[in-house]
Enzyme design. Structure first.
Site, mmCIF file in Angstrom:
data_model
loop_
_atom_site.group_PDB
_atom_site.id
_atom_site.type_symbol
_atom_site.label_atom_id
_atom_site.label_comp_id
_atom_site.label_asym_id
_atom_site.label_seq_id
_atom_site.Cartn_x
_atom_site.Cartn_y
_atom_site.Cartn_z
ATOM 1 N N SER A 1 29.945 -14.654 -10.841
ATOM 2 C CA SER A 1 28.468 -15.469 -10.198
ATOM 3 C C SER A 1 28.779 -16.270 -8.447
ATOM 4 O O SER A 1 29.248 -17.097 -9.278
ATOM 5 C CB SER A 1 27.162 -15.662 -10.567
ATOM 6 O OG SER A 1 26.261 -16.211 -9.826
ATOM 7 N N ASP A 2 28.784 -16.079 -7.376
ATOM 8 C CA ASP A 2 28.654 -17.145 -6.433
ATOM 9 C C ASP A 2 27.004 -18.249 -7.159
ATOM 10 O O ASP A 2 26.601 -18.362 -7.337
ATOM 11 C CB ASP A 2 28.081 -17.234 -5.295
ATOM 12 C CG ASP A 2 28.444 -18.220 -4.274
ATOM 13 O OD1 ASP A 2 29.256 -18.846 -4.149
ATOM 14 O OD2 ASP A 2 27.584 -18.186 -3.245
ATOM 15 N N LYS A 3 28.322 -19.977 -6.750
ATOM 16 C CA LYS A 3 27.288 -20.898 -7.401
ATOM 17 C C LYS A 3 25.963 -21.511 -6.795
ATOM 18 O O LYS A 3 25.037 -21.209 -7.261
ATOM 19 C CB LYS A 3 27.758 -21.975 -8.090
ATOM 20 C CG LYS A 3 26.755 -23.297 -8.275
ATOM 21 C CD LYS A 3 28.548 -24.498 -8.696
ATOM 22 C CE LYS A 3 28.731 -25.447 -7.599
ATOM 23 N NZ LYS A 3 27.590 -25.929 -7.403
#
Length: 905
Positions: free
Chosen positions: A349-351
């Site tokens: 997951s991208d933050k």
């Protein structure tokens, strides 16, 4: 630079000054159709000669009417031709073969019963094709409608105003702004400015971006990966390069892994059917049965045993799944991704914007490192390193521009600009003070990058790095600002550090906990500082083992595409990490591919152009809400609601869809086993003439009865797509060996019950038989055929209820649709068995006997269920399968409601 740079007299160059009868004329189009100097009959030198202010709204409206919307010409297939093609697919061709053989047999024997068989086969053919055709048509319309909801946007300059519009309203001559992460909305000619890099993989297959200079042609369908510039639209819609070659570049939507599984099952069932039918055929021929009669019976038996409804159920289930996911704010761009999402085991997951709010909150703390520089001065310099007169490009620009006064910025003129590039992590511009003409350069970006640019870096390095680290440990992000001293050629000086927070979403921790409970490990990937990544991971309960870019090699795109040993070299490293910090796009691709080569089914979320390669490489690429066109184009699923909670909901929904498909496969294999093996054994091992010399030497059911079973059961089994199911607590995967074993426990038990009933029924004429002793009536051969027809029909549909649960069949209520289909199919079969209207030697049975048959089948359905439950228990005891709980969806919904209330508060 030719038409790439427009003249100053081109604001109202062409159409607005002409009468409607002139611009609407089409004769010129034909006259200059092949002339490269004309565009749809209009001279390009006039059409594309747009000034600095762009077109006016009036001119744009006239051109839109003249040239049409910026949409590809939709490929329309003649619906009747498409329907005709459905009739010549492999499955329908088998039925045509059966119809031809039955017709020949009926003609040679001058049999009215034979012609009835032919008529019923024709009905089966029509139902099979028309139901499948209508369902696929609806599915196609649904997917098209969902995709249509993802409308592309373009940034256009009209009347000296820059704003976003629907990309379909672009016209030739429009001035558009192209920037990193955005798709090229139409064929364009680059205007004066810096070079940009464009990814043309969708058009040319070239994996590396191409550098384009002023005057270059950027094609619709490509994506800007680096840089920013203005361009003039040179062609729209079907006149673009992409539009003219759309048939070559548009992919075909495949059903993916599930289709391969179905094909494998189909091959197995057809092979078993052909083998058994061949044995039956040669046996019946050797005992003197008429050749044409035997051939007709075997062909129809093969047709009845093959899962005709396979494609219909598959298409309907996945299409309904897309609707369910759309209701959960997840739009499916590729059907097979529904099944892959159900099996996903790792989610990268991208933050920013996914785990966090992507709403930067500027902190009061703003340390400066140049004497005499104030907080407001640092903020102003940061704002000058953006295009302050245009809509903000990202959350950082929004943060900086909201903290400064526009009138202070308007005192400057921007003469050069380099937009943010994820590979260098900074933005830079050259500005000129209008009052005295003095020019300076300003830059903002990652502190370690900006620090290395400045001459005083050694004197302030310890202070800067210490401050950044201190802030990072508190979860506060940093943005450094620098400028040149005195002039644009002066030395760089480090001004200060903007500090801001991007807090986690209120529901993120709960969502990650749920994902972990559901067997999906979530790993954070970010370009932020390692300390910030560790702090965010700690707050969200993801662990604190975060790797920096030093742990992973920076490989080129060509090296990554060819690498087959990433799993071996970096797989364990990536699997053991909780997150990754300060990574580049190439690192994201490497992480995803290394995990895939380890055998994991990997999902990837992202929103920017830097995420696009990893999104495309992942098994399930997920573009989050607000993603760039590049990310959306690379993704399999596009979210229309912010945050990660939508993904978890989509996982639950996809696992329910997977369960429906798996239930259908178990049911269909069980039915085929019962039907094929019953007729195999009844033809070879049962001899009715031993009970009554007037009866034939082998037992069979007429062709029309077989076809009727197929029509009623396969015609209503589409209801499986609407059934109530529970989502598995762990990721799903196909294990055909287990499915065959479970199906056999149901199908072979049903087979045994059919053979037992046939034995009893054939002995009904014997007063000493158990049949007679139970007070059941003596049956004729035609009545026995009707009885067995009813028994097989009922067993088939009861098998649906056996197949849909791992426990006892009453442990989960079926859907109303499934119950209605059951009542319809079994009710029709019962009525036919009592009032058999089609002749062929069959004779209806009494209602009382039909009732006894219902009781018999119901009892054996419980026995079948016991066999299934015992089979699952045995498989668990030997470790072939594990006991898996189901997800409590009600508890999940309640928790989400509570979090929504907290978020609103």
């Amino acid at each position: 630079m030719g038409s790439g740079r427009m003249g100053d007299d081109g604001n109202e160059p062409l159409l607005a000054s002409k009468g409607s009868k002139d611009y609407g004329a089409t004769s010129a189009e034909g006259q200059h159709a092949d002339d490269p100097n004309y565009y749809l009959g209009v001279l390009k030198s006039e059409l594309l000669n747009t000034g600095e202010d762009g077109l006016s709204e009036q001119e744009a409206a006239i051109r839109l009417e003249r040239f049409g919307p910026n949409k590809l010409r939709e490929k329309t297939t003649n619906i009747w031709w498409k329907l005709f093609l459905e009739f010549v697919q492999p499955m329908p061709m088998m039925i045509w073969m059966a119809i031809a053989i039955e017709s020949l047999e009926a003609y040679l024997h001058d049999s009215s019963d034979g012609w009835i068989d032919v008529a019923v086969l024709v009905v089966l053919q029509l139902l099979n094709v028309l139901v499948g055709f209508m369902e696929e048509l609806k599915a196609g319309d649904s997917i098209a409608a969902l995709r249509e909801s993802l409308k592309p946007e373009a940034t256009v300059k009209r009347g000296n105003r820059v704003y976003n519009i629907d990309a379909t309203t672009l016209v030739p001559g429009d001035v558009v702004c192209l920037g990193a992460g955005g798709a090229v909305p139409a064929d364009c000619i680059l205007r004066q400015g810096k070079p940009i890099q464009v990814d043309q993989a969708a058009l040319t297959g070239e994996s590396l971006p191409v550098t384009m200079f002023p005057g270059s042609d950027a094609k619709m369908g490509s994506t800007v990966t680096r840089g920013e510039t203005e361009a003039t639209v040179s062609a729209t819609g079907s006149q673009t390069f992409f539009g003219k070659t759309a048939d070559l570049v548009q992919g075909v939507d495949e059903l993916g892994h599930f289709e391969k599984v179905l094909r494998e099952i189909m091959i197995l069932l057809v092979a078993a059917g052909v083998l058994i039918c061949a044995i039956v055929f040669f046996y019946l021929i050797t005992i003197g049965v008429d050749f044409w009669e035997v051939l007709a019976f075997n062909v129809v038996l093969l047709v009845a045993s093959i899962p005709i409804a396979l494609r219909v159920v598959c298409t309907t289930t996945l299409a309904l799944g897309c609707h369910e996911l759309a209701a959960e704010k997840a739009i499916v761009a590729r059907l097979s991704s529904v099944e892959e999402l159900a099996g996903m085991t790792i989610l990268c997951s991208d933050k920013t914007g996914t785990l966090t709010l992507n709403k930067m909150m500027l902190q009061q703390d703003l340390p400066t490192f140049t004497p005499g520089v104030t907080r407001d001065e640092v903020l102003k310099m940061a704002a000058l390193a953006a295009k302050w007169w245009e809509p903000p490009k990202d959350a950082l620009d929004t943060l900086v521009l909201n903290a400064t006064k526009e009138m202070d910025l308007d005192a400057y003129a921007q003469t050069d600009y380099t937009p943010f590039d994820p590979s260098v992590k900074k933005t830079e511009s050259t500005v000129q003070l209008k009052s005295n003409g003095q020019s300076i350069k300003v830059a903002k970006g990652a502190p370690h990058v900006i620090l290395e640019m400045c001459t005083n870096r050694e004197q302030i390095r310890a202070a800067v790095e210490g401050k950044v680290l201190e802030l990072a440990h508190r979860g506060i992000r940093s943005l450094a600002v620098a400028r040149t001293k005195g002039s644009e050629n002066g030395v760089w000086e480090f001004l200060g550090i903007l500090t801001f927070l991007d807090p986690p979403r209120p529901d993120t921790k709960h969502t990650i906990d749920c994902a972990n409970d559901f067997g999906v490990a979530v790993k954070m990937i970010t370009g932020d500082h390692k300390a910030i990544a560790q702090e965010t991971c700690r707050v969200l309960g993801m662990g604190t083992h975060v790797l920096g870019q030093e742990s992973l090699p920076l490989m080129s795109a060509q090296e990554l595409e060819c690498a087959t040993n990433l799993g071996r070299d970096y797989g364990e490293l990536c699997r053991g990490a909780d997150g990754f910090a300060q990574v580049f796009p190439e690192h994201k691709y490497l992480i995803v591919e290394a995990l895939r080569q380890q055998g994991f089914l990997v999902g990837m979320t992202g929103d920017g152009v830097n995420d696009a390669p990893a999104l495309k490489r992942a098994d399930v690429g997920i573009a989050v809400q607000g993603a760039t066109n590049a990310a959306q184009a690379a993704a399999d699923i596009v979210l229309t609601e912010p945050g990660l909670s939508t993904i978890v909901t989509a996982i639950v929904t996809s696992r329910k869809i997977f369960q429906r498909m798996k239930n259908f496969v178990i049911y269909r294999i069980a039915c085929t086993e019962q039907l094929l093996f019953f007729f195999f054994m009844s033809c070879i091992f049962y001899h009715p003439n031993e009970y009554n010399e007037d009866w034939p030497s082998y037992f069979y059911i007429p062709v029309i009865a077989l076809v009727t079973i197929t029509i009623l059961n396969d015609g209503t089994i589409i209801s499986v797509a609407y059934d109530n199911v529970h989502a598995s607590q762990l990721p799903e995967k196909w294990d055909l060996n287990i499915l065959y074993i479970v199906s056999s426990s149901i199908g072979l038990t049903a087979l045994a019950s059919s053979l037992v009933l046939l034995s009893y029924a054939l002995s009904s004429s014997d007063p000493s038989s158990q049949w007679a002793q139970m007070g059941l009536p003596q049956l004729t051969y035609g009545e026995i055929q009707c009885l067995m027809y009813l028994k097989i029909s009922l067993s088939d549909y009861f098998s649906v209820f056996n197949s849909r649960t791992k426990g006892w069949l009453w442990t989960r209520a079926p859907s109303y649709v499934l119950v209605f289909a059951f009542i319809l199919a079994t009710g029709a079969s019962t009525w036919l068995s009592v009032y058999w209207p089609f002749g062929n030697g069959m004779k209806g049975i009494e209602w009382s006997l039909a009732g006894y048959c219902w009781l018999y089948v119901t009892f054996w359905a419980i026995v079948q269920d016991a066999a299934k439950v015992a089979t699952y228990a045995a498989l668990q005891s030997v470790g072939w399968i594990e006991s898996v709980d189901v997800i409590d969806e009600e508890a999940l919904k309640e928790a989400r409601k509570e979090l929504d209330i907290v978020a609103v508060a």
